[in-house]
Design a protein around this motif. Structure first.
Motif, PDB file in Angstrom:
ATOM      1  N   ALA A  79       0.829  -1.206   0.000  1.00 16.03           N
ATOM      2  CA  ALA A  79       0.000   0.000   0.000  1.00 16.03           C
ATOM      3  C   ALA A  79       0.861   1.254   0.000  1.00 16.03           C
ATOM      4  CB  ALA A  79      -0.921   0.000   1.209  1.00 16.03           C
ATOM      5  N   ASP A  80       2.017   1.204   0.655  1.00 22.06           N
ATOM      6  CA  ASP A  80       2.931   2.346   0.634  1.00 22.06           C
ATOM      7  C   ASP A  80       3.410   2.629  -0.790  1.00 22.06           C
ATOM      8  OD1 ASP A  80       2.744   2.686   3.372  1.00 22.06           O
ATOM      9  OD2 ASP A  80       4.596   1.610   3.821  1.00 22.06           O
ATOM     10  N   LEU A  81       3.685   1.571  -1.541  1.00 19.19           N
ATOM     11  CA  LEU A  81       4.089   1.755  -2.940  1.00 19.19           C
ATOM     12  C   LEU A  81       2.947   2.351  -3.758  1.00 19.19           C
ATOM     13  CD1 LEU A  81       6.083   1.377  -5.274  1.00 19.19           C
ATOM     14  CD2 LEU A  81       5.208  -0.969  -5.530  1.00 19.19           C
ATOM     15  N   TYR A  82       1.744   1.828  -3.573  1.00 20.34           N
ATOM     16  CA  TYR A  82       0.572   2.380  -4.256  1.00 20.34           C
ATOM     17  C   TYR A  82       0.421   3.868  -3.949  1.00 20.34           C
ATOM     18  CZ  TYR A  82      -1.757  -1.674  -6.317  1.00 20.34           C
ATOM     19  OH  TYR A  82      -2.096  -2.733  -7.118  1.00 20.34           O
ATOM     20  N   GLN A  83       0.520   4.199  -2.684  1.00 20.51           N
ATOM     21  CA  GLN A  83       0.375   5.590  -2.255  1.00 20.51           C
ATOM     22  C   GLN A  83       1.411   6.468  -2.942  1.00 20.51           C
ATOM     23  OE1 GLN A  83       0.893   6.368   2.055  1.00 20.51           O
ATOM     24  NE2 GLN A  83      -1.075   7.405   1.919  1.00 20.51           N
ATOM     25  N   ALA A  84       2.649   5.989  -3.019  1.00 22.84           N
ATOM     26  CA  ALA A  84       3.710   6.767  -3.653  1.00 22.84           C
ATOM     27  C   ALA A  84       3.436   6.964  -5.140  1.00 22.84           C
ATOM     28  CB  ALA A  84       5.053   6.070  -3.451  1.00 22.84           C
ATOM     29  N   VAL A  85       2.991   5.920  -5.828  1.00 19.56           N
ATOM     30  CA  VAL A  85       2.718   6.019  -7.270  1.00 19.56           C
ATOM     31  C   VAL A  85       1.569   6.982  -7.528  1.00 19.56           C
ATOM     32  CG1 VAL A  85       1.873   4.739  -9.271  1.00 19.56           C
ATOM     33  CG2 VAL A  85       3.666   3.755  -7.833  1.00 19.56           C
ATOM     34  N   PHE A  86       0.478   6.868  -6.758  1.00 19.93           N
ATOM     35  CA  PHE A  86      -0.669   7.754  -6.964  1.00 19.93           C
ATOM     36  C   PHE A  86      -0.289   9.207  -6.668  1.00 19.93           C
ATOM     37  CE2 PHE A  86      -3.022   3.998  -7.508  1.00 19.93           C
ATOM     38  CZ  PHE A  86      -4.326   4.299  -7.865  1.00 19.93           C
ATOM     39  N   ARG A  87       0.446   9.433  -5.595  1.00 20.54           N
ATOM     40  CA  ARG A  87       0.811  10.806  -5.244  1.00 20.54           C
ATOM     41  C   ARG A  87       1.803  11.386  -6.249  1.00 20.54           C
ATOM     42  NH1 ARG A  87       0.892  10.940   1.445  1.00 20.54           N
ATOM     43  NH2 ARG A  87      -1.336  10.445   1.644  1.00 20.54           N
ATOM     44  N   ALA A  88       2.650  10.542  -6.833  1.00 24.84           N
ATOM     45  CA  ALA A  88       3.559  11.008  -7.871  1.00 24.84           C
ATOM     46  C   ALA A  88       2.792  11.462  -9.106  1.00 24.84           C
ATOM     47  CB  ALA A  88       4.553   9.903  -8.235  1.00 24.84           C
ATOM     48  N   HIS A  89       1.594  10.914  -9.306  1.00 22.86           N
ATOM     49  CA  HIS A  89       0.710  11.356 -10.387  1.00 22.86           C
ATOM     50  C   HIS A  89      -0.145  12.555  -9.965  1.00 22.86           C
ATOM     51  CE1 HIS A  89       0.959   8.389 -13.716  1.00 22.86           C
ATOM     52  NE2 HIS A  89       1.372   7.547 -12.775  1.00 22.86           N
ATOM     53  N   GLY A  90      -0.057  12.966  -8.710  1.00 22.79           N
ATOM     54  CA  GLY A  90      -0.908  14.044  -8.216  1.00 22.79           C
ATOM     55  C   GLY A  90      -2.333  13.604  -7.950  1.00 22.79           C
TER      56      GLY A  90
ATOM     57  N   LEU B 109      14.370   7.118 -16.775  1.00 23.08           N
ATOM     58  CA  LEU B 109      13.079   6.550 -16.372  1.00 23.08           C
ATOM     59  C   LEU B 109      12.233   6.224 -17.593  1.00 23.08           C
ATOM     60  CD1 LEU B 109      11.142   5.765 -14.111  1.00 23.08           C
ATOM     61  CD2 LEU B 109      10.302   8.135 -14.111  1.00 23.08           C
ATOM     62  N   GLN B 110      12.284   7.079 -18.612  1.00 25.63           N
ATOM     63  CA  GLN B 110      11.521   6.826 -19.835  1.00 25.63           C
ATOM     64  C   GLN B 110      12.017   5.552 -20.521  1.00 25.63           C
ATOM     65  OE1 GLN B 110      11.449  10.155 -22.520  1.00 25.63           O
ATOM     66  NE2 GLN B 110      10.094   9.147 -23.989  1.00 25.63           N
ATOM     67  N   ARG B 111      13.332   5.371 -20.581  1.00 27.73           N
ATOM     68  CA  ARG B 111      13.882   4.160 -21.198  1.00 27.73           C
ATOM     69  C   ARG B 111      13.532   2.927 -20.372  1.00 27.73           C
ATOM     70  NH1 ARG B 111      18.377   7.604 -21.564  1.00 27.73           N
ATOM     71  NH2 ARG B 111      19.522   6.403 -20.017  1.00 27.73           N
ATOM     72  N   TRP B 112      13.590   3.072 -19.042  1.00 26.65           N
ATOM     73  CA  TRP B 112      13.252   1.954 -18.142  1.00 26.65           C
ATOM     74  C   TRP B 112      11.792   1.540 -18.329  1.00 26.65           C
ATOM     75  CZ3 TRP B 112       9.761   0.823 -14.346  1.00 26.65           C
ATOM     76  CH2 TRP B 112      10.065  -0.231 -13.468  1.00 26.65           C
ATOM     77  N   GLU B 113      10.889   2.526 -18.362  1.00 21.89           N
ATOM     78  CA  GLU B 113       9.472   2.190 -18.500  1.00 21.89           C
ATOM     79  C   GLU B 113       9.184   1.576 -19.865  1.00 21.89           C
ATOM     80  OE1 GLU B 113       5.010   4.128 -17.959  1.00 21.89           O
ATOM     81  OE2 GLU B 113       6.738   5.040 -16.965  1.00 21.89           O
ATOM     82  N   HIS B 114       9.879   2.030 -20.882  1.00 21.11           N
ATOM     83  CA  HIS B 114       9.702   1.438 -22.216  1.00 21.11           C
ATOM     84  C   HIS B 114      10.034  -0.055 -22.176  1.00 21.11           C
ATOM     85  CE1 HIS B 114       9.763   1.034 -26.581  1.00 21.11           C
ATOM     86  NE2 HIS B 114      10.962   0.486 -26.476  1.00 21.11           N
ATOM     87  N   SER B 115      11.123  -0.411 -21.508  1.00 21.91           N
ATOM     88  CA  SER B 115      11.514  -1.814 -21.401  1.00 21.91           C
ATOM     89  C   SER B 115      10.520  -2.589 -20.548  1.00 21.91           C
ATOM     90  CB  SER B 115      12.924  -1.930 -20.807  1.00 21.91           C
ATOM     91  OG  SER B 115      13.874  -1.345 -21.664  1.00 21.91           O
TER      92      SER B 115
ATOM     93  N   PHE C 234       4.939   5.460 -14.437  1.00 20.86           N
ATOM     94  CA  PHE C 234       5.915   5.891 -13.432  1.00 20.86           C
ATOM     95  C   PHE C 234       6.411   7.295 -13.767  1.00 20.86           C
ATOM     96  CE2 PHE C 234       6.109   1.260 -13.885  1.00 20.86           C
ATOM     97  CZ  PHE C 234       5.723   0.890 -12.606  1.00 20.86           C
ATOM     98  N   THR C 235       6.140   8.233 -12.888  1.00 22.70           N
ATOM     99  CA  THR C 235       6.446   9.632 -13.159  1.00 22.70           C
ATOM    100  C   THR C 235       7.742  10.062 -12.470  1.00 22.70           C
ATOM    101  OG1 THR C 235       5.226  10.466 -11.253  1.00 22.70           O
ATOM    102  CG2 THR C 235       3.972  10.094 -13.273  1.00 22.70           C
ATOM    103  N   LEU C 236       8.241  11.205 -12.922  1.00 20.92           N
ATOM    104  CA  LEU C 236       9.520  11.726 -12.418  1.00 20.92           C
ATOM    105  C   LEU C 236       9.495  11.938 -10.911  1.00 20.92           C
ATOM    106  CD1 LEU C 236      12.341  12.755 -13.208  1.00 20.92           C
ATOM    107  CD2 LEU C 236      11.321  15.016 -13.572  1.00 20.92           C
TER     108      LEU C 236
END
Length: 257
Positions: free
Chosen positions: A30-41, A139-145, A158-160
């Motif tokens: 859930a901590d990871l989820y929270q971080a991903v959602f908050r990184a998206h605003g 990060l863009q190259r990582w997400e592409h892979s 995954f945002t900056l």
């Protein structure tokens, strides 16, 4: 040699029941989820019973994860609220396989196991050719892979902002100007989580590398946790992880995914 302080911490972790370990796994996820959602605003809320968000979730993420195996009534109320709020049925992660949602318009996507490895039980040096992702271009190259490995979507997942979260490390294995493998490691107060493991070559070595990176990324006193199924679960158990509980992922019965 492990000192008395470290020995006492290991004994404390070992003495925990599988039910308590599953709770810690769910909280870390859930901590990871929270971080991903908050990184998206995106907005989110959290109680002792669940984490949830009223926003449209990024691909491969749920709108709710449960945090207490006994709080099913409170969780069902939140599921109803989210369904009304989102104008449909949200994706849900039942962290303890306690909710039967078939009659509420959901279908089971898959089941998996929470996994746990005690501190100091897994020892491995940091692997070669792996780097921590630290800028937007990488990060863009990582997400592409990552998407090529079996997570296709046109959306940015995954945002900056994630790169500035001190409790999140994203790692990639360098190959030809990009990355051919990767993983995410996230720290919680009680555990270090490993997720999003991928390898374009499909080699099992990637699991050992991910575990090695998690071991050295944060405190060695914390257990390593995650969730897996099928071949990935087999690979992690061979590395010293043990299943400590079951979880389920539910989607709307109308969802074509």
């Amino acid at each position: 040699m492990i000192g008395n302080s470290s020995q006492s911490k290991i004994l404390k972790h070992t003495a925990r029941s599988d039910a308590e370990k599953a709770r810690i796994c769910a909280a870390n996820n859930a901590d990871l989820y929270q971080a991903v959602f908050r990184a998206h605003g995106l907005p989110d809320q959290r109680t002792s019973a669940f984490w949830s968000s009223d926003a449209i979730a990024p691909p491969y993420y749920s709108n709710m994860t449960t945090l207490d195996r006994n709080a099913t009534e409170e969780q069902l109320v939140e599921i109803g609220r989210l369904t009304d709020r989102l104008g449909g049925r949200p994706g849900l992660k039942d962290g303890f396989s306690r909710l039967d949602l078939v009659n509420k318009g959901f279908r089971l996507l898959f089941s998996a196991s929470w996994i746990w490895a005690e501190p100091h039980r897994i020892s491995a040096p940091a692997p070669q050719d792996w780097v921590r992702i630290r800028d937007g271009a990488a990060l863009q190259r990582w997400e592409h892979s990552w998407k090529q490995s079996g997570s296709p979507t046109d959306a940015k997942v995954f945002t900056l902002a994630l790169l500035f979260d001190p409790d999140i490390h994203i790692y990639g294995r360098c190959a030809g100007g990009g990355f051919d493998a990767g993983c995410i490691v996230n720290r919680s107060p009680e555990a270090v989580g490993i997720s999003n493991i991928f390898s374009l070559a499909g080699t099992p070595q990637v699991f050992r590398d991910a575990v090695s990176l998690a071991t050295v990324a944060f405190s060695p006193e914390l257990p390593l946790v995650g969730y897996d199924r099928d071949e990935a679960l087999d690979a992690m158990t061979k590395l010293g992880f043990k299943p400590v509980g079951q979880l389920r992922i539910w989607l709307s019965d109308e969802d074509g995914l």
